[in-house]
Design a protein around this motif. Structure first.
Motif: not given
Length: 64
Positions: A25, A45, A48-49, A51-53, A55, A57
């Motif tokens: 992340s 930020n 969100l990073a 959560c993206k890692v 995968e 929502n």
């Protein structure tokens, strides 16, 4: 329940290593650990990073 606590529980429940999340992340390991231990708030930020890692929502941690 705070977002940091929900995120920490999700990470533990899924057996994910914080070091892996940090590396992928770009969130500093020390910062991430302090956030997950509710010693400091997680910035938007960073959240969100992570959560993206993972995968997932981000909204799934907001309304539980």
């Amino acid at each position: 329940m705070a977002i940091e606590q929900k995120l920490s529980e999700y990470i533990k429940a899924n057996g994910i290593k914080v070091t892996s999340i940090s590396e992928r992340s770009g969130v500093d390991y020390q910062v991430l650990c302090r956030c997950l231990n509710e010693k400091q708030p997680l910035k938007a930020n960073e959240f969100l990073a992570v959560c993206k890692v993972l995968e997932v929502n981000p909204e799934s941690f907001l309304n539980e």
